[in-house]
Motif scaffolding. Structure first.
Motif, short mmCIF file in Angstrom:
data_model
loop_
_atom_site.label_atom_id
_atom_site.label_comp_id
_atom_site.label_asym_id
_atom_site.label_seq_id
_atom_site.Cartn_x
_atom_site.Cartn_y
_atom_site.Cartn_z
N PHE A 190 -8.12 9.03 -7.50
CA PHE A 190 -8.79 9.54 -5.86
C PHE A 190 -9.00 8.33 -4.73
O PHE A 190 -9.55 8.07 -4.19
CB PHE A 190 -9.86 9.94 -6.61
N ALA A 191 -8.20 6.92 -5.57
CA ALA A 191 -8.21 6.19 -3.89
C ALA A 191 -6.87 6.14 -3.26
O ALA A 191 -6.71 5.51 -2.36
CB ALA A 191 -7.81 5.05 -5.21
N GLN A 192 -5.77 6.42 -3.64
CA GLN A 192 -4.50 7.38 -3.13
C GLN A 192 -5.22 8.74 -1.91
O GLN A 192 -5.73 9.13 -2.42
CB GLN A 192 -3.54 7.49 -3.74
N PRO A 193 -4.35 8.61 -0.78
CA PRO A 193 -4.24 9.20 0.58
C PRO A 193 -4.13 11.41 -0.31
O PRO A 193 -3.81 10.98 -1.20
CB PRO A 193 -3.17 9.24 0.79
N VAL A 194 -4.92 12.13 0.67
CA VAL A 194 -4.96 12.86 -0.53
C VAL A 194 -3.08 14.05 -0.53
O VAL A 194 -2.76 13.81 0.67
CB VAL A 194 -5.87 14.14 0.00
#
Length: 690
Positions: free
Chosen positions: A363-367
């Motif tokens: 969830f800390a990475q881009p979608v």
């Protein structure tokens, strides 16, 4: 000379074949035989077959007979546990007996369906005082546990799956103690899995199919590679079910319960080996600070999440909160890893924490491009959600090697996907696109029912617009009430929203009250199976029945005969435009120059409408009226496409025609179907098995 599969199946479905000898009510139907032959061919050469088989075709026999005769291992997945039980307890034993083949059948459900003896033993050692009612229910489970062979809680009447008791006496992947368990040898989950791996035919459900795939839990993940035939029945539900499992859900509630379990575990197994109170306290504080970042929105809000943080939230504060939880969780995990050498019992806890940390990191990475992400703000908690837009990639991974994005299924394996509703075009694109089945062979088998004579479609000419919610619901309640009054009940009202469900339900309950001989049942006012049993029973002690229901009753509800003669659908079932998944799918189509309405909203509505309408005519002897109380079906250009998705019923629009149709049903004129009495109805019932 031994017959090949094609000839064996043809012989089985022939006029005087073994099916007609084994099944007293069997009679050949062209559609059923055509589907069975196509399934047989796919099994012989391998590949993918997608079959839409209209109501009454008898698709269950069409895929079961060739599968059983093939001599290959078969895995069948269906939508619900109830359908699973029907296949396992009714359809399969009958056919296997008729065939005289020594085939072993098994049924496998998810962990939460089986009694865990370890957890049952722990209930009484619980430090928390339990409600006396819960304890009584546990005592019932305890009594039953001595006699059950399967441990399947479905055998216990009246125990709801969602009940607190079920959660107390079943295990999850997180709290299963594994091979160190004293009951490992008699474990019901292990026994069911072992039987499934030894069986010739195994029946699973879509939830298990995907859950096991995702977590690589032993079960379906071990079964699939050994199967020669995989049948996905009720395949129209596959995408929705798959998306639930392919997505991520991470909530602060999950993290809180991890803290609680960690405290209990380290106190028991690793006391004094680290400063646990400080580590757990830091994690708790980090969670509270993070939760406060999203806490300003009202409970129940869903925030779109296209960039680094959910919309309306401060990006810096959100990132600080998320990283704070990550650091605190990592510190706890490092301490657990250090003591795991001496305190083996904390290893499952460490693994669970590591899974939470990797979800947090994702969830800390881009979608990702093919996914949608949103944040649900609840009263005390945050839920981070991410979901793929379709299961195409997931299915390609399950089905074999992937080359240049195309699925190349194992050439020896046959995949059969079937349902009564898979699309409203020749290619069944609504289904094949979402599942990534670009090169599948497609077959459409029409229903054998004579809809022109058996059913009428009433779209009122003069009716309030759906946008005028209160007036529209009141008019629907009035119309459904008039129909129910004329027929003495026998009415199913399907609503598209919970608001309409409440409004229509309460107006009908006021109208019929205590003094009219009609019971009005409303979804949510009792367990689904209890409502269904009462409705199926029809007239009881001189009292008829009306059922008002929403989403879960639109499909899979089978009420043949006179118990149901009127289905009222309040509005066209378009997907809710503010749903994050719907929004994201629409955006994705716009990007590639396609129309979200024409290519997504409309086919979705057509499929749901088709499912709802499918409740009405279930047998050759059924007669009834389908009302769609939405004038857009008449006035809008797209109405024609939606009507074409429905079975070819006779259409009416005036109040006079509606009253005449009701009267015909009431007097039984419409049911004057010569030479097709009770036996014909039962025959169709016993053969359909779907």
């Amino acid at each position: 000379m031994a017959m090949n599969l094609h000839d064996q199946v043809a012989a089985a479905f022939a006029q005087d074949g073994w099916l007609s000898r084994a099944e007293p009510h069997f009679r050949p139907r062209a559609g059923q035989t055509a589907m069975a032959m196509a399934v047989a061919q796919t099994i012989e050469v391998g590949g993918v077959l997608v079959v839409e088989a209209g109501t009454g075709v008898g698709k269950t026999f069409s895929y079961l007979v060739p599968s059983l005769l093939s001599g290959k291992r078969v895995v069948i997945s269906t939508a619900t546990k109830a359908l699973q039980d029907q296949l396992y307890l009714r359809d399969l034993p009958r056919l296997v007996q008729a065939l005289g083949l020594p085939l072993r059948i098994a049924r496998l459900k998810g962990r939460s369906s089986y009694l865990c003896l370890h957890r049952l033993g722990q209930v009484h050692q619980s430090k928390v005082a339990l409600d006396p009612q819960v304890l009584r229910a546990v005592a019932r489970v305890q009594d039953w546990s001595h006699g059950t062979r399967t441990g399947d809680l479905g055998e216990l009447p009246g125990l709801a799956e969602s009940s607190t008791v079920a959660a107390l006496v079943t295990s999850t992947k997180d709290n299963c103690v594994g091979s160190s368990c004293a009951h490992w040898e008699q474990c019901h989950v292990n026994t069911a899995r072992a039987q499934a791996l030894e069986a010739d035919i195994c029946v699973v459900n879509h939830h298990l199919f995907f859950a096991d795939m995702e977590v690589r839990d032993s079960g379906v993940a071990q079964l699939l590679p050994t199967a020669g035939v995989v049948v996905i029945d009720e395949a129209h539900q596959l995408n929705e079910t798959g998306i639930q499992f392919a997505g991520w859900v991470l909530g602060t509630r999950q993290l809180q319960s991890f803290i609680k379990d960690a405290l209990a575990d380290v106190t028991l197994h690793a006391r004094g080996l680290a400063d646990w109170m400080q580590l757990l306290g830091q994690l708790e504080q980090a969670i509270n600070e993070w939760r406060a970042v999203g806490g300003s929105s009202p409970p129940g809000t869903r925030l779109r999440w296209l960039g680094a943080a959910p919309e309306t939230l401060s990006e810096a504060a959100w990132r600080r909160g998320l990283h704070g939880v990550g650091h605190a969780l990592r510190a706890l995990l490092m301490a657990l890893a250090q003591v795991a050498e001496t305190a083996h019992a904390v290893i499952p806890l460490y693994e669970r924490g590591a899974r939470l940390l990797s979800q947090l990191a994702s969830f800390a990475q881009p979608v990702p491009d093919d996914a949608v992400r949103w944040l649900e703000v609840q009263r005390q908690h945050l839920r981070l959600m991410e979901s793929p837009l379709s299961i195409a990639r997931l299915m390609r991974e399950h089905m074999g090697q992937v080359q240049e994005g195309e699925a190349l299924p194992d050439p020896q394996k046959a995949w059969i996907f079937t349902s009564a509703t898979l699309g409203d075009d020749e290619d069944l694109r609504w289904f094949t696109e979402t599942c990534g089945l670009r090169n599948a062979q497609v077959l459409k088998v029409e229903s054998p029912f004579d809809y022109q004579h058996q059913a009428v479609l009433y779209v009122p000419e003069d009716f309030p617009e759906p946008a005028q919610q209160a007036a529209h619901s009141a008019a629907v309640a009035q119309l459904a009430g008039d129909g129910a009054q004329a027929l003495g009940g026998r009415t199913l009202v399907l609503t598209t929203t919970l608001k309409a469900l409440d409004a229509i339900g309460s107006q009908l309950q006021q109208r019929f009250g205590m003094f009219e001989p009609i019971d009005v049942l409303v979804q949510g006012q009792g367990p689904k199976h209890a409502l269904m049993e009462r409705f199926r029973a029809g007239v009881v002690n001189g009292r008829g029945c009306v059922l008002v229901a929403s989403s879960t009753f639109w499909e899979g509800v089978d009420i043949p005969g006179d118990a149901l003669q009127l289905v009222v659908i309040d509005k066209l079932p378009f997907p809710p435009p503010d749903d994050p998944l719907v929004e994201a799918r629409s955006r994705q189509l716009e990007v590639v120059g396609r129309s979200p309405f024409g290519d997504y909203m409309l086919p979705e509505a057509a499929m749901a409408l088709k499912q709802g309408a499918g409740r009405l005519i279930r047998r050759e002897t059924d007669h009834g009226i389908l009302v769609v109380a939405d004038t857009r079906l008449r006035t809008k250009g797209y109405g024609k496409r939606l009507v074409q998705a429905l079975p070819p019923m006779r259409r009416i629009g005036t109040v006079a025609a509606w009253q005449a149709a009701l009267q015909a049903l009431e007097t039984g004129e419409a049911a004057a179907n010569p030479g097709c009495g009770d036996g014909g109805e039962r025959g169709a019932a016993s053969q359909d098995g779907a």
